[in-house]
Design a protein around this motif. Structure first.
Motif, PDB file in Angstrom:
ATOM      1  N   ALA A 130      61.956  26.111 -11.432  1.00  0.00           N
ATOM      2  CA  ALA A 130      63.255  26.343 -10.789  1.00  0.00           C
ATOM      3  C   ALA A 130      63.080  26.679  -9.313  1.00  0.00           C
ATOM      4  O   ALA A 130      63.856  26.222  -8.462  1.00  0.00           O
ATOM      5  CB  ALA A 130      64.003  27.465 -11.506  1.00  0.00           C
ATOM      6  N   VAL A 131      62.047  27.456  -8.999  1.00  0.00           N
ATOM      7  CA  VAL A 131      61.766  27.808  -7.605  1.00  0.00           C
ATOM      8  C   VAL A 131      61.478  26.547  -6.792  1.00  0.00           C
ATOM      9  O   VAL A 131      62.003  26.367  -5.681  1.00  0.00           O
ATOM     10  CB  VAL A 131      60.576  28.786  -7.519  1.00  0.00           C
ATOM     11  N   GLU A 132      60.650  25.658  -7.337  1.00  0.00           N
ATOM     12  CA  GLU A 132      60.261  24.448  -6.623  1.00  0.00           C
ATOM     13  C   GLU A 132      61.433  23.483  -6.461  1.00  0.00           C
ATOM     14  O   GLU A 132      61.612  22.872  -5.400  1.00  0.00           O
ATOM     15  CB  GLU A 132      59.103  23.759  -7.359  1.00  0.00           C
ATOM     16  N   ILE A 133      62.235  23.331  -7.501  1.00  0.00           N
ATOM     17  CA  ILE A 133      63.381  22.418  -7.419  1.00  0.00           C
ATOM     18  C   ILE A 133      64.397  22.927  -6.406  1.00  0.00           C
ATOM     19  O   ILE A 133      64.932  22.156  -5.605  1.00  0.00           O
ATOM     20  CB  ILE A 133      64.022  22.226  -8.814  1.00  0.00           C
ATOM     21  N   GLN A 134      64.659  24.224  -6.400  1.00  0.00           N
ATOM     22  CA  GLN A 134      65.595  24.764  -5.409  1.00  0.00           C
ATOM     23  C   GLN A 134      65.060  24.568  -3.995  1.00  0.00           C
ATOM     24  O   GLN A 134      65.816  24.224  -3.075  1.00  0.00           O
ATOM     25  CB  GLN A 134      65.853  26.242  -5.665  1.00  0.00           C
ATOM     26  N   LEU A 160      73.519  29.949   2.189  1.00  0.00           N
ATOM     27  CA  LEU A 160      72.183  30.066   1.617  1.00  0.00           C
ATOM     28  C   LEU A 160      71.152  30.230   2.723  1.00  0.00           C
ATOM     29  O   LEU A 160      71.333  29.747   3.842  1.00  0.00           O
ATOM     30  CB  LEU A 160      71.857  28.819   0.796  1.00  0.00           C
ATOM     31  N   SER A 161      70.047  30.887   2.394  1.00  0.00           N
ATOM     32  CA  SER A 161      68.974  31.031   3.376  1.00  0.00           C
ATOM     33  C   SER A 161      68.325  29.688   3.673  1.00  0.00           C
ATOM     34  O   SER A 161      67.853  29.436   4.778  1.00  0.00           O
ATOM     35  CB  SER A 161      67.927  32.025   2.869  1.00  0.00           C
ATOM     36  N   HIS A 162      68.297  28.793   2.688  1.00  0.00           N
ATOM     37  CA  HIS A 162      67.783  27.437   2.893  1.00  0.00           C
ATOM     38  C   HIS A 162      68.739  26.459   2.214  1.00  0.00           C
ATOM     39  O   HIS A 162      68.502  26.014   1.096  1.00  0.00           O
ATOM     40  CB  HIS A 162      66.379  27.287   2.316  1.00  0.00           C
ATOM     41  N   PRO A 163      69.854  26.121   2.870  1.00  0.00           N
ATOM     42  CA  PRO A 163      70.834  25.218   2.249  1.00  0.00           C
ATOM     43  C   PRO A 163      70.258  23.824   2.070  1.00  0.00           C
ATOM     44  O   PRO A 163      69.469  23.362   2.896  1.00  0.00           O
ATOM     45  CB  PRO A 163      71.992  25.212   3.253  1.00  0.00           C
ATOM     46  N   PRO A 164      70.611  23.139   0.993  1.00  0.00           N
ATOM     47  CA  PRO A 164      70.079  21.795   0.764  1.00  0.00           C
ATOM     48  C   PRO A 164      70.615  20.811   1.792  1.00  0.00           C
ATOM     49  O   PRO A 164      71.812  20.816   2.097  1.00  0.00           O
ATOM     50  CB  PRO A 164      70.576  21.454  -0.645  1.00  0.00           C
ATOM     51  N   PRO A 165      69.755  19.953   2.348  1.00  0.00           N
ATOM     52  CA  PRO A 165      70.242  18.926   3.286  1.00  0.00           C
ATOM     53  C   PRO A 165      71.004  17.838   2.542  1.00  0.00           C
ATOM     54  O   PRO A 165      70.801  17.624   1.343  1.00  0.00           O
ATOM     55  CB  PRO A 165      68.952  18.392   3.911  1.00  0.00           C
ATOM     56  N   VAL A 166      71.878  17.141   3.275  1.00  0.00           N
ATOM     57  CA  VAL A 166      72.819  16.201   2.664  1.00  0.00           C
ATOM     58  C   VAL A 166      72.623  14.797   3.235  1.00  0.00           C
ATOM     59  O   VAL A 166      72.566  14.613   4.458  1.00  0.00           O
ATOM     60  CB  VAL A 166      74.277  16.657   2.900  1.00  0.00           C
ATOM     61  N   ALA A 167      72.519  13.807   2.332  1.00  0.00           N
ATOM     62  CA  ALA A 167      72.526  12.386   2.715  1.00  0.00           C
ATOM     63  C   ALA A 167      73.863  11.789   2.315  1.00  0.00           C
ATOM     64  O   ALA A 167      74.410  12.123   1.257  1.00  0.00           O
ATOM     65  CB  ALA A 167      71.383  11.634   2.029  1.00  0.00           C
ATOM     66  N   THR A 168      74.408  10.914   3.153  1.00  0.00           N
ATOM     67  CA  THR A 168      75.743  10.354   2.912  1.00  0.00           C
ATOM     68  C   THR A 168      75.675   8.854   2.656  1.00  0.00           C
ATOM     69  O   THR A 168      75.037   8.110   3.402  1.00  0.00           O
ATOM     70  CB  THR A 168      76.661  10.629   4.113  1.00  0.00           C
TER      71      THR A 168
END
Length: 523
Positions: A130-134, A160-168
């Motif tokens: 879970a840590v790695e996937i997040q 979030l401290s490290h928000p997930p980047p987004v592809a469109t």
């Protein structure tokens, strides 16, 4: 004065050229498979997320290696004609069905709230996977610019401290957000090979921060008539916040209507927003006629003609010109002072632009030359400098200058904040839009000013594919001109009554609500 048949034919030809340039690019060539290079995606296990990460009640499983590029996919099945539904089918064939979401069935705030709550639970139990996937998670959103902005607002409000980047994935008509970050502007293919190629590009994409812009609108409750925004379909998701603020919000003032929202690409008002409103109204009446991207762009051109924007001096009252409609003020840098912005009397459309793509790929700001940069303190349009470019257009003819490689609109200013104060009784309404989504805004006739204020908030992270039109101020190839520190958390004027309200967009009803506030009351 009626136009001649030859004149009308000439205007229609120019309109078709304009639409053709938007969809196919300036040189008239198509962009292949969405203008993207081909890249091997590698094993699909690189993107796969197991059920127990996505579904809190599922049993944990053991996996030898964590996925190198875990993705959660959000698709608007109503976008791109039938393409949205086709993409959902293909992604679910290739990945875990549970990691591909149809936005018409479940909103992104609920998905991400559930996912990140489960991350925290699993991490507290020592789950290394879970840590790695997040840590490696990337988001894919397929839809129009409004859909992408909806997701960006939710991610922004997560803080979030490290928000997930987004592809469109470009599934709309203009597709300015995907085009700005190298994902093309042509609607994609939906077969498995095309999706695999896109996944490979997502894995290899770089990260780029972009500014987020907060918008607040406040007006006194009118003695008569409406003042709520009127949308042709529904209010923009990026204006999630153009729902009324809750009673417990500091922005809520007795006797006033207050709305708030955010955007990442642009806010515009006037001529272009009215054309867009007409387009969305037509699509609402006859949705079956709007399933082809080129047809949609042609409809835009026809509406520009029909509404008289090629000859506005003959067909539109000067009261709709921006300078007659509102007083405009700007704050150039954090902690600065408000200054009046002089708007030429001929300007009928004003655009506050964050990205170098508008109306399907055009850059209304361009790149100011050295002399103008020195004389007027103007810079290239960076997406992370805390400044928004303010551009004006006189009419549709003026807009056609963007067909030239060096064409641009009337550069008015670059600002950290901008405020529109509408004059009493200037007009019954005006048209506005954010990130491709328009609405008609009634203006009260009372003696109180309607105020719309736009200000820099924070940043979100996009995934950028090469070649990328957007430029970072930290890019070594960019000119060495840096704005002052963009963190204005401690530098705003003391009298800033909206300071607290600018801390969030309010995109996700499920995030950080006070206990006493019921979601049902937040529209």
């Amino acid at each position: 004065m009626a136009q001649s048949a030859d004149g009308a034919d000439r205007l229609w030809t120019l309109g078709r050229r304009w639409a053709h340039g938007i969809v196919f690019g300036m040189d008239g060539s198509t962009n292949g498979a969405n203008g993207l290079g081909s890249k091997s995606c590698g094993p699909l296990t690189d993107y796969y997320i197991p059920d127990y990460i996505l579904k809190p009640d599922s049993e944990p499983v053991l996996i030898d290696n964590a996925p190198s590029c875990p993705v959660v996919v959000f698709i608007n099945s109503k976008s791109g004609g039938q393409l949205g539904s086709g993409l959902i089918k293909t992604y679910r064939e290739l990945l875990n069905v549970a990691q591909v979401f149809d936005l018409s069935e479940e909103s992104p705030d609920r998905v991400l709230h559930r996912l990140y709550a489960n991350f925290e639970k699993l991490k507290s139990n020592g789950d290394i996977l879970a840590v790695e996937i997040q840590r490696k998670l990337r988001l894919i959103v397929a839809g129009g610019d409004g859909t992408a902005s909806w997701l960006l607002g939710v991610v922004s409000d997560l803080k979030l401290s490290h928000p997930p980047p987004v592809a469109t994935v470009p599934l709309g008509t203009g597709n300015n957000l995907p085009f700005s970050f190298g994902w093309g502007k042509k609607n994609p293919a939906t077969d498995q090979e095309a999706v695999k190629s896109f996944l490979g590009l997502v894995k290899g994409a770089g990260e780029m921060s972009i500014d987020s812009w907060h918008i607040i609108m406040r007006m006194r409750v009118p003695q008569e008539g409406p003042c709520d925004p009127i949308a042709p379909l529904e209010l923009p998701h990026s204006l999630h916040a153009f729902h009324r603020v809750s009673g417990s919000d500091e922005l809520n003032v007795e006797g006033y209507h207050t709305f708030r929202g955010g955007f990442w690409n642009y806010f515009s008002m006037g001529m272009d927003a009215q054309v867009s409103y007409g387009f969305h109204s037509e699509r609402k009446k006859n949705p079956e006629k709007f399933k082809n991207q080129l047809t949609n762009q042609g409809t835009y051109a026809k509406l520009g003609l029909k509404q008289g924007w090629f000859a506005p001096s003959l067909t539109h009252s000067s009261s709709r010109n921006i300078s007659q409609l509102a007083k405009v003020k700007i704050m150039k840098r954090p902690g600065g002072r408000w200054e009046d912005l002089k708007i030429p009397s001929s300007i009928r459309s004003i655009i506050c632009l964050n990205l170098p793509s508008f109306s399907g790929g055009f850059n209304p700001w361009g790149t100011p030359g050295t002399r103008k940069a020195q004389d007027r303190d103007l810079t290239a349009p960076y997406v992370d400098d805390g400044l928004i470019e303010v551009v004006g257009f006189r009419d549709a003819w003026h807009g056609l200058v963007l067909l030239s490689s060096k064409g641009h609109g009337t550069r008015l200013a670059q600002a950290h904040r901008i405020r529109f104060e509408f004059h009493k009784g200037a007009a019954e309404h005006t048209f506005m839009r954010v990130d491709g989504e328009p609405w008609k805004q009634p203006l009260p006739k009372d003696d109180e000013t309607v105020v719309v204020e736009i200000s820099h908030l924070r940043q979100v992270t996009m995934l950028a594919n090469q070649p990328c039109k957007s430029k970072s101020i930290d890019d070594p190839t960019s000119p060495s001109h840096r704005a002052e520190d963009n963190d204005d958390s401690d530098s705003l004027e003391d009298e800033d009554e909206w300071k607290e309200g600018r801390k969030k967009f309010g995109a996700a009803d499920t995030f950080k609500l006070p206990d006493e506030v019921e979601i049902a009351h937040l529209s």
